[in-house]
Design an enzyme around this catalytic site. Sequence first.
Site, PDB file in Angstrom:
ATOM      1  N   ARG A 183       0.980  -1.081  -0.034  1.00 53.35           N
ATOM      2  CA  ARG A 183       0.082  -0.097   0.310  1.00 53.35           C
ATOM      3  C   ARG A 183       0.777   0.991   0.228  1.00 53.35           C
ATOM      4  O   ARG A 183       1.722   1.451   1.048  1.00 53.35           O
ATOM      5  CB  ARG A 183      -0.878  -0.052   1.629  1.00 53.35           C
ATOM      6  CG  ARG A 183      -1.781   1.081   1.128  1.00 53.35           C
ATOM      7  CD  ARG A 183      -2.667   1.207   2.615  1.00 53.35           C
ATOM      8  NE  ARG A 183      -2.713   2.846   2.512  1.00 53.35           N
ATOM      9  CZ  ARG A 183      -2.624   4.139   2.875  1.00 53.35           C
ATOM     10  NH1 ARG A 183      -1.189   4.431   3.259  1.00 53.35           N
ATOM     11  NH2 ARG A 183      -2.961   4.921   2.914  1.00 53.35           N
ATOM     12  N   PRO A 184       0.590   2.019  -1.336  1.00 51.86           N
ATOM     13  CA  PRO A 184       1.991   3.630  -1.231  1.00 51.86           C
ATOM     14  C   PRO A 184       1.418   4.191  -0.523  1.00 51.86           C
ATOM     15  O   PRO A 184       0.037   4.221  -0.532  1.00 51.86           O
ATOM     16  CB  PRO A 184       2.093   3.438  -2.588  1.00 51.86           C
ATOM     17  CG  PRO A 184       0.759   2.326  -3.199  1.00 51.86           C
ATOM     18  CD  PRO A 184       0.252   1.443  -2.431  1.00 51.86           C
ATOM     19  N   GLY A 237       8.152   4.519   7.523  1.00 54.55           N
ATOM     20  CA  GLY A 237       7.664   5.992   7.686  1.00 54.55           C
ATOM     21  C   GLY A 237       8.121   6.114   8.463  1.00 54.55           C
ATOM     22  O   GLY A 237       9.273   5.639   9.495  1.00 54.55           O
ATOM     23  N   SER A 238       6.897   7.045   9.294  1.00 53.93           N
ATOM     24  CA  SER A 238       7.605   7.833  10.773  1.00 53.93           C
ATOM     25  C   SER A 238       7.507   6.468  12.135  1.00 53.93           C
ATOM     26  O   SER A 238       7.003   5.683  11.945  1.00 53.93           O
ATOM     27  CB  SER A 238       6.746   8.671  11.281  1.00 53.93           C
ATOM     28  OG  SER A 238       5.520   8.338  11.219  1.00 53.93           O
ATOM     29  N   GLU A 259      12.279   0.815   8.564  1.00 50.65           N
ATOM     30  CA  GLU A 259      12.821   1.498   9.123  1.00 50.65           C
ATOM     31  C   GLU A 259      12.139   2.911   8.899  1.00 50.65           C
ATOM     32  O   GLU A 259      11.221   3.518   8.244  1.00 50.65           O
ATOM     33  CB  GLU A 259      12.584   0.925   7.009  1.00 50.65           C
ATOM     34  CG  GLU A 259      13.512   0.086   5.979  1.00 50.65           C
ATOM     35  CD  GLU A 259      14.670   0.215   7.090  1.00 50.65           C
ATOM     36  OE1 GLU A 259      15.581   0.865   7.190  1.00 50.65           O
ATOM     37  OE2 GLU A 259      15.358  -0.711   6.291  1.00 50.65           O
ATOM     38  N   LEU A 260      12.530   3.609   9.752  1.00 50.76           N
ATOM     39  CA  LEU A 260      11.560   4.257  10.302  1.00 50.76           C
ATOM     40  C   LEU A 260      12.371   5.378  10.205  1.00 50.76           C
ATOM     41  O   LEU A 260      13.602   5.567   9.512  1.00 50.76           O
ATOM     42  CB  LEU A 260      11.721   4.052  11.986  1.00 50.76           C
ATOM     43  CG  LEU A 260      10.904   2.549  12.402  1.00 50.76           C
ATOM     44  CD1 LEU A 260      10.106   2.492  13.584  1.00 50.76           C
ATOM     45  CD2 LEU A 260       9.512   2.756  11.144  1.00 50.76           C
ATOM     46  N   CYS A 293      14.854  10.292   5.494  1.00 54.58           N
ATOM     47  CA  CYS A 293      15.563   9.034   7.013  1.00 54.58           C
ATOM     48  C   CYS A 293      16.990   9.902   6.524  1.00 54.58           C
ATOM     49  O   CYS A 293      17.093   9.584   8.102  1.00 54.58           O
ATOM     50  CB  CYS A 293      15.283   8.029   7.213  1.00 54.58           C
ATOM     51  SG  CYS A 293      16.008   7.552   5.447  1.00 54.58           S
TER      52      CYS A 293
END
Length: 489
Positions: A183-184, A237-238, A259-260, A293
């Site tokens: 889901r982009p 994402g965050s 991967e935050l 990031c």
Amino acid sequence: MQHSNVTLKDQQLLKNFSYINGSWHSSANEISVTNPANGELVAKVSNAGIAETELAVKAAKSAFKLWSSKSANERATLLRNWFNLMMEHQDDLGRILTLEQGKPLAEAKGEIAYGAAFIEWFSEEGKRVYGDTIPAPSGDKRIIVIKQPIGVVAAITPWNFPNAMIARKAAAALAAGCTFVVRPATQTPLSALAMAELAERAGIPAGVFNVVVGDDARGMGKVLTEHVDVAKFTFTGSTGVGQSLISQCASTVKKVSMELGGNAPFIVFDDADVDAAVAGALVSKYRNAGQTCVCTNRILVQEGIKEEFTTKFIAAVKGLTLGDGLTEGVTIGPMISELAVADVNDLVKRSVAEGAELVLGGEPSELGGGFLAPTILTNVTNEMPIASNEIFGPVSPIITFKDEAQAIAIANDTEFGLASYFYSRDIGRIWRVAEGLEYGMVGINEGLISNAAAPFGGMKQSGNGREGSKYGLDDYMEIKYLCMGGLDK
Ligand code: NAP
């Protein structure tokens, strides 16, 4: 609403529907994808939801049997086709990416090559999934270890790298023998859908690579994190969203990789090559308008070279050209939205109120509310909002330090641990600082560190798991131990 002109060499790459089980699915409602440079409409995309997400998981589940039983060589051939097609269509894919995300065209094309490189890398790496034999504790037994694909992989990805954040995950998952549902981000679905079109042309079978586009992040996220048929969940994402998605995955004990967010320190010691440090800081800070990031978040400069570094850095930043990413010569594009500009401006204002000095930028741009001119602050302390938060915008806070121990202490004084950078020419210092930084990645005299051969990932609250490199397949595989007994005559 005005319509941006999307003229491509291959118009079929502009897709408006989710891609599920090898076909394009329309839904009742639509999402508008707009150009961050001018707010114009780029395209309307069908707005899928929970039902379509469940359908995609079902398709990935039934495709798994066939895909996982193919030989690594067969999968490699199809992935290589996909890589070739991405590179063949690099211009169009770059254009789509700039239109929906805003980064300069040259950078967008760079992202396509970077994303494709992971597909190429894992097409090869998939052939090297070796097992093991282990000496057994008794003579009548043998211990054998094999690796197997984990199953259906679900992914949620952000808007800042609409192609590469998907490619990095899908390449490893597919090479391992897993099937994939992504889901982009709602703001940037077009790059993901173009990837699906090329996956189909590459001959990747129906159900192996699925893209569901929809604005119900929570509802669709719940399916992807809680569905019993999803074996592995991977997120970029965050940190805040990642934390809640990890807890959602707990109900079915999924394997998870995250991967935050980051808060990268960029340390310049007084023995550094200052010109090289300026060039490194420029690229690691202002690439993608500061919205990566691994972007430098804090520049730490040793007292003795503060004046020299700051003067040269201001001159270099003044050389950047702000504008629409499709305009020739533009080196820094708009931010993703006016809201994002307002958030970053707020960090700047609060830090200035606490004593930071604005030495460049910080003014509203005449180009429009989505643009933020490259900004530099000096007299910053690590406690100010501009240093303690992930900025995600084109602002450089400069902090000074006295000695090596203080630099490491300031650098590590954050909950994040993704990328870090330092410049020094002293070999002893290089080892000490590299080992002392609590970060998953360390750039030493280098501001651009990511590539397919290297393990990308973070420590602390920046996440877990690694993307790329020889380690990247492990996140998508189970280790199975076979114990053969009864070997005595
Ligand atoms: P975000 O708000 O966390 O969104 C990322 C993705 O999660 C989007 O697809 C978003 O959907 C979705 N999402 C948001 N809330 C959700 C929920 N409750 N349930 C399920 N999905 C949800 O992050 P962002 O602002 O887009 O991206 C920037 C962040 O990503 C930064 O912190 C950056 O450091 C990090 N990042 C990390 C890496 C890395 O490799 N470590 C790489 C790139 C970016 P919508 O689009 O619909 O909101």
